[in-house]
Design an enzyme around this catalytic site. Sequence first.
Site, PDB file in Angstrom:
ATOM      1  N   TRP A  12       0.829  -1.204   0.000  1.00  0.00           N
ATOM      2  CA  TRP A  12       0.000   0.000   0.000  1.00  0.00           C
ATOM      3  C   TRP A  12       0.863   1.254   0.000  1.00  0.00           C
ATOM      4  O   TRP A  12       0.570   2.212  -0.721  1.00  0.00           O
ATOM      5  CB  TRP A  12      -0.949  -0.039   1.173  1.00  0.00           C
ATOM      6  CG  TRP A  12      -1.981   1.053   1.246  1.00  0.00           C
ATOM      7  CD1 TRP A  12      -2.432   1.654   2.386  1.00  0.00           C
ATOM      8  CD2 TRP A  12      -2.725   1.657   0.171  1.00  0.00           C
ATOM      9  NE1 TRP A  12      -3.399   2.595   2.088  1.00  0.00           N
ATOM     10  CE2 TRP A  12      -3.602   2.619   0.730  1.00  0.00           C
ATOM     11  CE3 TRP A  12      -2.719   1.480  -1.214  1.00  0.00           C
ATOM     12  CZ2 TRP A  12      -4.461   3.400  -0.047  1.00  0.00           C
ATOM     13  CZ3 TRP A  12      -3.581   2.257  -1.993  1.00  0.00           C
ATOM     14  CH2 TRP A  12      -4.433   3.209  -1.400  1.00  0.00           C
ATOM     15  N   LYS A 107      -4.802   0.722   8.389  1.00  0.00           N
ATOM     16  CA  LYS A 107      -6.153   0.301   8.765  1.00  0.00           C
ATOM     17  C   LYS A 107      -6.070  -0.698   9.913  1.00  0.00           C
ATOM     18  O   LYS A 107      -6.124  -1.914   9.694  1.00  0.00           O
ATOM     19  CB  LYS A 107      -6.868  -0.297   7.562  1.00  0.00           C
ATOM     20  CG  LYS A 107      -7.059   0.692   6.414  1.00  0.00           C
ATOM     21  CD  LYS A 107      -7.682   0.030   5.196  1.00  0.00           C
ATOM     22  CE  LYS A 107      -7.864   1.010   4.057  1.00  0.00           C
ATOM     23  NZ  LYS A 107      -8.434   0.369   2.846  1.00  0.00           N
ATOM     24  N   GLY A 141     -10.665   3.535   2.495  1.00  0.00           N
ATOM     25  CA  GLY A 141     -11.585   3.260   1.416  1.00  0.00           C
ATOM     26  C   GLY A 141     -11.164   2.032   0.627  1.00  0.00           C
ATOM     27  O   GLY A 141     -10.090   1.464   0.865  1.00  0.00           O
ATOM     28  N   ALA A 145      -3.744  -2.243  -3.497  1.00  0.00           N
ATOM     29  CA  ALA A 145      -2.542  -1.556  -3.967  1.00  0.00           C
ATOM     30  C   ALA A 145      -2.215  -1.900  -5.415  1.00  0.00           C
ATOM     31  O   ALA A 145      -1.817  -1.030  -6.197  1.00  0.00           O
ATOM     32  CB  ALA A 145      -1.366  -1.909  -3.057  1.00  0.00           C
ATOM     33  N   LYS A 196     -13.450  -3.776   9.153  1.00  0.00           N
ATOM     34  CA  LYS A 196     -13.826  -4.583   7.988  1.00  0.00           C
ATOM     35  C   LYS A 196     -12.826  -5.710   7.756  1.00  0.00           C
ATOM     36  O   LYS A 196     -13.173  -6.743   7.163  1.00  0.00           O
ATOM     37  CB  LYS A 196     -13.976  -3.701   6.745  1.00  0.00           C
ATOM     38  CG  LYS A 196     -12.737  -2.869   6.381  1.00  0.00           C
ATOM     39  CD  LYS A 196     -11.751  -3.576   5.518  1.00  0.00           C
ATOM     40  CE  LYS A 196     -10.499  -2.757   5.311  1.00  0.00           C
ATOM     41  NZ  LYS A 196      -9.488  -3.452   4.510  1.00  0.00           N
ATOM     42  N   THR A 253     -12.926  -6.005   0.538  1.00  0.00           N
ATOM     43  CA  THR A 253     -12.042  -6.867   1.308  1.00  0.00           C
ATOM     44  C   THR A 253     -12.651  -8.247   1.547  1.00  0.00           C
ATOM     45  O   THR A 253     -11.920  -9.230   1.691  1.00  0.00           O
ATOM     46  CB  THR A 253     -11.701  -6.198   2.655  1.00  0.00           C
ATOM     47  OG1 THR A 253     -11.396  -4.821   2.432  1.00  0.00           O
ATOM     48  CG2 THR A 253     -10.481  -6.842   3.287  1.00  0.00           C
ATOM     49  N   SER A 259      -7.312  -9.658  -1.351  1.00  0.00           N
ATOM     50  CA  SER A 259      -7.415  -9.347   0.076  1.00  0.00           C
ATOM     51  C   SER A 259      -6.615 -10.334   0.922  1.00  0.00           C
ATOM     52  O   SER A 259      -6.906 -11.533   0.941  1.00  0.00           O
ATOM     53  CB  SER A 259      -8.890  -9.388   0.512  1.00  0.00           C
ATOM     54  OG  SER A 259      -9.006  -9.383   1.921  1.00  0.00           O
ATOM     55  N   ARG A 260      -5.624  -9.823   1.641  1.00  0.00           N
ATOM     56  CA  ARG A 260      -4.828 -10.694   2.504  1.00  0.00           C
ATOM     57  C   ARG A 260      -5.650 -11.212   3.681  1.00  0.00           C
ATOM     58  O   ARG A 260      -5.485 -12.352   4.107  1.00  0.00           O
ATOM     59  CB  ARG A 260      -3.587  -9.940   3.005  1.00  0.00           C
ATOM     60  CG  ARG A 260      -2.569  -9.658   1.913  1.00  0.00           C
ATOM     61  CD  ARG A 260      -1.236  -9.237   2.489  1.00  0.00           C
ATOM     62  NE  ARG A 260      -1.289  -7.957   3.154  1.00  0.00           N
ATOM     63  CZ  ARG A 260      -1.075  -6.788   2.558  1.00  0.00           C
ATOM     64  NH1 ARG A 260      -0.817  -6.744   1.257  1.00  0.00           N
ATOM     65  NH2 ARG A 260      -1.112  -5.657   3.231  1.00  0.00           N
ATOM     66  N   ASN A 261      -6.529 -10.374   4.219  1.00  0.00           N
ATOM     67  CA  ASN A 261      -7.354 -10.816   5.344  1.00  0.00           C
ATOM     68  C   ASN A 261      -8.301 -11.932   4.918  1.00  0.00           C
ATOM     69  O   ASN A 261      -8.452 -12.942   5.614  1.00  0.00           O
ATOM     70  CB  ASN A 261      -8.137  -9.623   5.904  1.00  0.00           C
ATOM     71  CG  ASN A 261      -7.231  -8.622   6.589  1.00  0.00           C
ATOM     72  OD1 ASN A 261      -6.799  -8.824   7.707  1.00  0.00           O
ATOM     73  ND2 ASN A 261      -6.907  -7.536   5.891  1.00  0.00           N
ATOM     74  N   GLU A 287      -3.904  -7.172   8.696  1.00  0.00           N
ATOM     75  CA  GLU A 287      -4.161  -6.352   9.876  1.00  0.00           C
ATOM     76  C   GLU A 287      -5.282  -6.911  10.750  1.00  0.00           C
ATOM     77  O   GLU A 287      -5.302  -6.709  11.954  1.00  0.00           O
ATOM     78  CB  GLU A 287      -4.506  -4.910   9.471  1.00  0.00           C
ATOM     79  CG  GLU A 287      -3.301  -4.042   9.148  1.00  0.00           C
ATOM     80  CD  GLU A 287      -2.548  -3.590  10.395  1.00  0.00           C
ATOM     81  OE1 GLU A 287      -2.963  -3.930  11.517  1.00  0.00           O
ATOM     82  OE2 GLU A 287      -1.528  -2.896  10.231  1.00  0.00           O
TER      83      GLU A 287
END
Length: 339
Positions: A12, A107, A141, A145, A196, A253, A259-261, A287
Amino acid sequence: MSEIAIIGAGAWGTGLAIVLGRKGTHRVRLWAHETDVCESITERHVNEKFLARQRIPGSVTASNDLAAVLRDSHIIVSVMPSQHCRRLFERMRPHIAPDAIIVSATKGLEEDSLQRMTEVIRNVLTTKADSRPHAVGALSGPSFAQEVARGDPTAITIASEDSSLLQTVQQEFSDSAFRVYTNSDVIGVELGGALKNIIAIAAGICDGLGLGHNSAAALMTRGLAEMTRLVVASGGRAETMSGLAGLGDLVLTCTGGLSRNRSVGVELGRGKKLSEIISGMHGMVAEGVFTTTAAVGLADARGVEMPITEQMHAILHDGKSPREAIQELMARSGKSETN
């Protein structure tokens, strides 16, 4: 030309450096902890470790010298993982100009203090010797990346109580592919961006368990409801959760393959252990893993019920079975949807 420092050269931070660098009106200095990242950017104009195949403009330089990166910077963009924010700003404090504006693009929440990142930054920078408050804002938002770097149309929001900061960031960051909206609800924007990630892990778990669209839709909708409850209880505005930093980022996300999460959740649903998943991320950060503990603590402090977040905490930190957690969510006593 504007002097802009970006602290954190993960995906990011690098994506934002590309956005700012391609305008041709900024000199962007990017701080990286990793020597190999600095070398990759300096020698080949690409961050091969965190954002491969995306060319970085020549107006962007990289260094692991914090003082050099911060020197004469009018805008400082903070993009480090949340657990490093306090320590890094303590190191940065002597090198930040009194009139510099600070934009937090992290975030997450600080696990011990339960503070948002702008709160951590203000806490570190406001001392007895210098009690003048810095202008601090939060950038959030729906924004992967990789897509931002390649120039896909993207819309995000900058939140601050300082109208001058809002105007400056909107003007300096916006271009034909990167649209920046303004918002005065810092609490809502920051909490939306942090919470989120927890719901995205849950969405990934549903996918990993082989569940369908019904489950994902229910999860996102009820996840947004509990996010909104905590935002309002913390002093933010419910309508912010209908915007880019709430619903927009939540949908991205929870559903996006980048999305890593969500990816962490998918692997959890497939039966992998969290430690195994994290070790395979090669230094990248999800995160939501760190934020979940702080979110549970904040919800408890505010007297807010957050059943999805509580079950994610049990899965991530207590070893609870994902399937058992979902069964418990479905077996809760009947509720009104609007209460």
